[in-house]
Scaffold this motif. Structure first.
Motif, PDB file in Angstrom:
ATOM      1  N   SER A  74      16.676 -49.707  29.213  1.00  0.00           N
ATOM      2  CA  SER A  74      15.808 -50.788  28.783  1.00  0.00           C
ATOM      3  C   SER A  74      16.655 -51.731  27.935  1.00  0.00           C
ATOM      4  O   SER A  74      17.829 -51.440  27.661  1.00  0.00           O
ATOM      5  N   GLN A  75      16.089 -52.832  27.499  1.00  0.00           N
ATOM      6  CA  GLN A  75      16.905 -53.800  26.789  1.00  0.00           C
ATOM      7  C   GLN A  75      16.067 -54.688  25.874  1.00  0.00           C
ATOM      8  O   GLN A  75      14.851 -54.775  26.008  1.00  0.00           O
ATOM      9  N   ILE A  76      16.756 -55.317  24.949  1.00  0.00           N
ATOM     10  CA  ILE A  76      16.213 -56.424  24.169  1.00  0.00           C
ATOM     11  C   ILE A  76      16.986 -57.654  24.600  1.00  0.00           C
ATOM     12  O   ILE A  76      18.205 -57.728  24.414  1.00  0.00           O
ATOM     13  N   ALA A  77      16.306 -58.590  25.202  1.00  0.00           N
ATOM     14  CA  ALA A  77      16.965 -59.752  25.775  1.00  0.00           C
ATOM     15  C   ALA A  77      17.415 -60.722  24.690  1.00  0.00           C
ATOM     16  O   ALA A  77      16.801 -60.807  23.625  1.00  0.00           O
ATOM     17  N   PRO A  78      18.483 -61.473  24.936  1.00  0.00           N
ATOM     18  CA  PRO A  78      18.928 -62.465  23.962  1.00  0.00           C
ATOM     19  C   PRO A  78      17.970 -63.652  23.918  1.00  0.00           C
ATOM     20  O   PRO A  78      17.346 -64.004  24.917  1.00  0.00           O
ATOM     21  N   SER A  79      17.842 -64.255  22.741  1.00  0.00           N
ATOM     22  CA  SER A  79      16.963 -65.411  22.578  1.00  0.00           C
ATOM     23  C   SER A  79      17.543 -66.339  21.525  1.00  0.00           C
ATOM     24  O   SER A  79      17.929 -65.895  20.432  1.00  0.00           O
ATOM     25  N   HIS A  80      17.593 -67.629  21.862  1.00  0.00           N
ATOM     26  CA  HIS A  80      18.082 -68.614  20.905  1.00  0.00           C
ATOM     27  C   HIS A  80      17.093 -68.835  19.761  1.00  0.00           C
ATOM     28  O   HIS A  80      17.438 -69.467  18.760  1.00  0.00           O
ATOM     29  N   HIS A  81      15.876 -68.316  19.907  1.00  0.00           N
ATOM     30  CA  HIS A  81      14.875 -68.495  18.864  1.00  0.00           C
ATOM     31  C   HIS A  81      14.937 -67.386  17.810  1.00  0.00           C
ATOM     32  O   HIS A  81      14.241 -67.471  16.798  1.00  0.00           O
ATOM     33  N   LEU A  94      13.066 -38.169  35.342  1.00  0.00           N
ATOM     34  CA  LEU A  94      13.026 -39.635  35.319  1.00  0.00           C
ATOM     35  C   LEU A  94      11.980 -40.141  34.330  1.00  0.00           C
ATOM     36  O   LEU A  94      12.198 -41.151  33.648  1.00  0.00           O
ATOM     37  N   ALA A  95      10.845 -39.463  34.279  1.00  0.00           N
ATOM     38  CA  ALA A  95       9.805 -39.872  33.334  1.00  0.00           C
ATOM     39  C   ALA A  95      10.303 -39.744  31.899  1.00  0.00           C
ATOM     40  O   ALA A  95      10.078 -40.634  31.064  1.00  0.00           O
ATOM     41  N   GLU A  96      10.996 -38.655  31.597  1.00  0.00           N
ATOM     42  CA  GLU A  96      11.504 -38.459  30.246  1.00  0.00           C
ATOM     43  C   GLU A  96      12.638 -39.421  29.923  1.00  0.00           C
ATOM     44  O   GLU A  96      12.762 -39.894  28.785  1.00  0.00           O
ATOM     45  N   ALA A  97      13.476 -39.718  30.904  1.00  0.00           N
ATOM     46  CA  ALA A  97      14.554 -40.692  30.681  1.00  0.00           C
ATOM     47  C   ALA A  97      13.968 -42.064  30.362  1.00  0.00           C
ATOM     48  O   ALA A  97      14.474 -42.797  29.504  1.00  0.00           O
ATOM     49  N   HIS A  98      12.902 -42.420  31.075  1.00  0.00           N
ATOM     50  CA  HIS A  98      12.232 -43.698  30.795  1.00  0.00           C
ATOM     51  C   HIS A  98      11.656 -43.705  29.382  1.00  0.00           C
ATOM     52  O   HIS A  98      11.793 -44.698  28.652  1.00  0.00           O
ATOM     53  N   ASN A  99      11.012 -42.617  29.000  1.00  0.00           N
ATOM     54  CA  ASN A  99      10.417 -42.550  27.665  1.00  0.00           C
ATOM     55  C   ASN A  99      11.464 -42.664  26.572  1.00  0.00           C
ATOM     56  O   ASN A  99      11.201 -43.234  25.503  1.00  0.00           O
ATOM     57  N   GLN A 100      12.655 -42.121  26.832  1.00  0.00           N
ATOM     58  CA  GLN A 100      13.728 -42.231  25.852  1.00  0.00           C
ATOM     59  C   GLN A 100      14.302 -43.647  25.800  1.00  0.00           C
ATOM     60  O   GLN A 100      14.755 -44.112  24.747  1.00  0.00           O
ATOM     61  N   ALA A 101      14.277 -44.346  26.933  1.00  0.00           N
ATOM     62  CA  ALA A 101      14.933 -45.658  27.013  1.00  0.00           C
ATOM     63  C   ALA A 101      14.049 -46.806  26.554  1.00  0.00           C
ATOM     64  O   ALA A 101      14.556 -47.821  26.052  1.00  0.00           O
ATOM     65  N   VAL A 102      12.735 -46.674  26.737  1.00  0.00           N
ATOM     66  CA  VAL A 102      11.847 -47.808  26.537  1.00  0.00           C
ATOM     67  C   VAL A 102      11.955 -48.353  25.118  1.00  0.00           C
ATOM     68  O   VAL A 102      12.036 -47.606  24.141  1.00  0.00           O
ATOM     69  N   VAL A 103      11.995 -49.675  25.014  1.00  0.00           N
ATOM     70  CA  VAL A 103      12.041 -50.371  23.726  1.00  0.00           C
ATOM     71  C   VAL A 103      10.693 -51.047  23.517  1.00  0.00           C
ATOM     72  O   VAL A 103      10.341 -51.994  24.224  1.00  0.00           O
ATOM     73  N   ARG A 104       9.935 -50.555  22.550  1.00  0.00           N
ATOM     74  CA  ARG A 104       8.600 -51.091  22.280  1.00  0.00           C
ATOM     75  C   ARG A 104       8.677 -52.298  21.357  1.00  0.00           C
ATOM     76  O   ARG A 104       9.718 -52.596  20.773  1.00  0.00           O
ATOM     77  N   GLY A 105       7.542 -52.961  21.206  1.00  0.00           N
ATOM     78  CA  GLY A 105       7.498 -54.139  20.362  1.00  0.00           C
ATOM     79  C   GLY A 105       7.899 -53.842  18.928  1.00  0.00           C
ATOM     80  O   GLY A 105       8.602 -54.627  18.286  1.00  0.00           O
ATOM     81  N   SER A 106       7.463 -52.692  18.423  1.00  0.00           N
ATOM     82  CA  SER A 106       7.824 -52.318  17.051  1.00  0.00           C
ATOM     83  C   SER A 106       9.322 -52.048  16.928  1.00  0.00           C
ATOM     84  O   SER A 106       9.935 -52.367  15.905  1.00  0.00           O
ATOM     85  N   ASP A 107       9.928 -51.463  17.987  1.00  0.00           N
ATOM     86  CA  ASP A 107      11.372 -51.227  17.979  1.00  0.00           C
ATOM     87  C   ASP A 107      12.129 -52.548  17.911  1.00  0.00           C
ATOM     88  O   ASP A 107      13.129 -52.671  17.199  1.00  0.00           O
ATOM     89  N   ARG A 108      11.632 -53.525  18.662  1.00  0.00           N
ATOM     90  CA  ARG A 108      12.280 -54.836  18.662  1.00  0.00           C
ATOM     91  C   ARG A 108      12.210 -55.480  17.279  1.00  0.00           C
ATOM     92  O   ARG A 108      13.192 -56.045  16.786  1.00  0.00           O
ATOM     93  N   ALA A 109      11.049 -55.364  16.638  1.00  0.00           N
ATOM     94  CA  ALA A 109      10.888 -55.934  15.300  1.00  0.00           C
ATOM     95  C   ALA A 109      11.814 -55.250  14.299  1.00  0.00           C
ATOM     96  O   ALA A 109      12.438 -55.913  13.460  1.00  0.00           O
ATOM     97  N   HIS A 110      11.929 -53.921  14.402  1.00  0.00           N
ATOM     98  CA  HIS A 110      12.809 -53.190  13.496  1.00  0.00           C
ATOM     99  C   HIS A 110      14.274 -53.539  13.741  1.00  0.00           C
ATOM    100  O   HIS A 110      15.069 -53.611  12.792  1.00  0.00           O
ATOM    101  N   PHE A 111      14.627 -53.764  14.991  1.00  0.00           N
ATOM    102  CA  PHE A 111      16.009 -54.126  15.330  1.00  0.00           C
ATOM    103  C   PHE A 111      16.399 -55.439  14.656  1.00  0.00           C
ATOM    104  O   PHE A 111      17.447 -55.535  14.011  1.00  0.00           O
ATOM    105  N   PHE A 112      15.548 -56.446  14.786  1.00  0.00           N
ATOM    106  CA  PHE A 112      15.877 -57.743  14.198  1.00  0.00           C
ATOM    107  C   PHE A 112      15.744 -57.722  12.671  1.00  0.00           C
ATOM    108  O   PHE A 112      16.443 -58.462  11.971  1.00  0.00           O
TER     109      PHE A 112
END
Length: 409
Positions: free
Chosen positions: A89-96, A362-380
Motif C-alpha cells: 500500500s502507499q501514501i501518495a505524494p501531494s504538493h498540498h 494474502l488476506a493477512e498480507a493486505h491487513n499488514q500493508a493497508v494504510v488507513r486515514g489515521s496512519d496517514r495523519a500520523h505519518f505527516f
C-alpha cells in the motif's frame, strides 16, 4: 449527498434488463461449451494456426499446453507446509502536504503449518523523498504518482524473495522445516499489463528488478503464484474463436476489418467468431469444473510477455476453490515442473479453505500493508515534528488542503 429519490426513478426496468442479460449469458455459455467439444479434436491444428497467423489476428488468445478435456483433481497438501505472501500500500505524494514525498508499505506474512512455530506478520515501510526517487520518472514523462505504483510492485517482489531466502538459508533464524514445501503468493496477476505503454528503459528498469526476485526464488526452489479472485480475463476463451472462425485462415485484417479496427467498430457489430462475447473465463470454467479440479494449463501470449525471458513466461490455469473459480498465474519454471506445480496448487487450495474463500496469507498480507486515514495523519504529523526540530520555517499544508479539512458545510 446522494439523492435516493432520483436514483429510484432510474432503477425502473433494471430487473427486466438483468433477466434478459442472464438468458443471453446462458446462451453464450452453451455456445462456448459446444465449441470446446469441437476444438478437442482440432487442438493441434488450432495451435498451429495461432502460431502461423498471429500477426494477422486482431485478438490474442492464450495457448493450451495440455489437452482441452483435462480436468485433474488437486492432490491433498501435506500437513507440514509454509506459505509466504506480500502485499503493498502507499501514501501518495501531494504538493498540498507539508512535504513532497511518498511512502510504500509492504506487508509480509509467513505462515507455518504442522511445525509448532509462530506466524510472522509485519509491515516494512519505506519513505521516498530524495530527488532521484521523486523525479527519476520525469525523464520518461511519467508522473511520480504513477511511478510510485510501479516501485511498489518491485518492493513486493523483493520482500517475497527476502522471505524465501531466509526460509532456505541455515542460520537465518527463520529456516523452514526441511520437509515443508514452501509457497510464495502475491495478489493479482504475474502479467504486468500496466507496464506495456511505458518507454522501454522505464519498463525494463521495473521488470529487471522483479525478475531478479523471481530468479532468486527459483534458485531456492520456492514456487511463486499470482492469485486472481473474480478474474475478468477471457484469454482462454479467445482460443475458441479460432474454432468459431468461418474462414480457412484467421486473417482478421482481411476477412473482418471491423474486428481489426476496434476504434471505429460500432458496439453492436461483432466478428463472426465472437459468438460468446463477452463471456469470461471464470464463468465458462465454472460450468465444467468440480470443486477441487483445475482447468488445463495455458500459456499467456500477452504482448508485454515479449519482454519476459523463457523461464519467466506466464502460464495459468483456473482452479475451482469452492466459493469461486480462481485464476492462478505462475512462471514457466513452476508450470513445467509437475511436482512443483502440483505442490503449489495444493497449497493454494488449502489456503483458500483455511481463509474461508480467500487465501489467508494474502488476506493477512493486505491487513499488514493497508494504510488507513489515521496512519496517514500520523505519518505527516511525525514528519512535521521532524521538520520543526530541523529548524524549518512555515511548515504547513496548502490553503486548499487546510480549507478542505476544516469545511464548515
Amino acid at each position: 449527498m446522494l439523492d435516493l429519490t432520483k436514483i429510484a426513478r432510474q432503477m425502473q426496468g433494471i430487473s427486466e434488463h438483468l433477466a434478459k442479460e442472464a438468458k443471453e449469458a446462458h446462451q453464450r455459455l452453451e455456445v462456448a461449451q459446444e465449441l470446446i467439444k469441437q476444438a478437442r479434436s482440432q487442438q493441434g491444428h488450432l495451435v498451429e494456426q495461432r502460431q502461423n497467423w498471429r500477426d494477422r489476428m486482431a485478438f490474442t488468445p492464450a495457448i493450451p499446453v495440455e489437452p482441452l478435456n483435462l480436468r485433474p483433481f488437486i492432490s491433498q497438501p501435506p500437513q507440514v507446509q509454509t506459505v509466504i505472501a506480500t502485499d503493498g500500500s502507499q501514501i501518495a505524494p501531494s504538493h498540498h502536504e507539508i512535504a513532497y514525498c511518498y511512502l510504500i508499505n509492504v506487508g509480509r506474512v509467513v505462515l507455518h503449518y504442522g511445525q509448532s512455530r509462530m506466524a510472522s506478520l509485519e509491515s516494512i515501510p519505506e519513505v521516498f523523498y530524495k530527488p532521484e526517487d521523486l523525479y527519476v520518472s520525469r525523464q520518461w514523462g511519467i508522473k511520480t504518482e504513477e511511478w510510485m505504483s510501479y516501485r511498489r510492485a518491485v518492493s513486493e517482489a523483493a520482500a517475497l524473495a527476502h522471505l524465501a531466502r531466509d526460509l532456505r538459508t541455515p542460520g537465518s533464524g527463520q529456516i523452514a522445516h526441511p520437509e515443508a514445501p514452501i509457497l510464495a503468493m502475491v495478489d493479482g496477476s504475474l502479467i504486468y499489463w500496466f507496464l506495456e505503454p511505458l518507454p522501454t528503459d522505464a519498463r525494463q528498469l521495473i521488470l529487471d528488478a522483479i525478475f531478479e526476485a523471481w530468479e532468486q526464488m527459483r534458485e531456492w526452489g520456492v514456487p511463486i503464484v499470482g492469485y486472481l479472485s473474480a478474474s475478468r480475463s477471457s484469454e482462454a476463451l479467445s482460443f475458441l474463436r479460432l474454432q468459431a472462425c468461418p474462414y480457412e485462415h484467421p486473417d482478421c485484417f482481411t476477412h473482418c476489418p471491423l474486428e481489426a479496427d476496434k476504434v471505429s467498430r460500432p458496439y453492436d457489430r461483432k466478428a463472426p467468431c465472437q459468438l460468446f462475447d463477452p463471456l469470461r473465463d471464470t464463468t465458462f470454467w465454472a460450468s465444467l469444473l468440480e470443486p477441487g479440479q483445475r482447468s488445463p494449463l495455458w500459456r499467456s501470449c500477452a504482448r508485454i510477455l515479449d519482454l519476459y525471458d523463457a523461464a519467466h513466461q506466464v502460464y495459468f490455469c483456473y482452479l475451482h476453490v469452492g466459493p469461486e473459480i480462481a485464476r492462478v498465474d505462475m512462471p514457466a519454471w513452476v508450470a513445467q515442473d509437475p511436482t512443483l506445480l502440483d505442490s503449489a496448487l495444493s497449497l493454494v487450495l488449502a489456503q483458500v479453505q483455511k481463509g474461508y474463500g480467500y487465501p489467508v496469507a494474502l488476506a493477512e498480507a493486505h491487513n499488514q500493508a493497508v494504510v488507513r486515514g489515521s496512519d496517514r495523519a500520523h505519518f505527516f504529523a511525525l514528519l512535521e515534528q521532524q521538520m520543526i526540530q530541523a529548524g524549518l520555517q512555515n511548515v504547513s499544508t496548502s490553503y486548499k488542503e487546510t480549507r478542505k479539512r476544516g469545511s464548515i458545510a
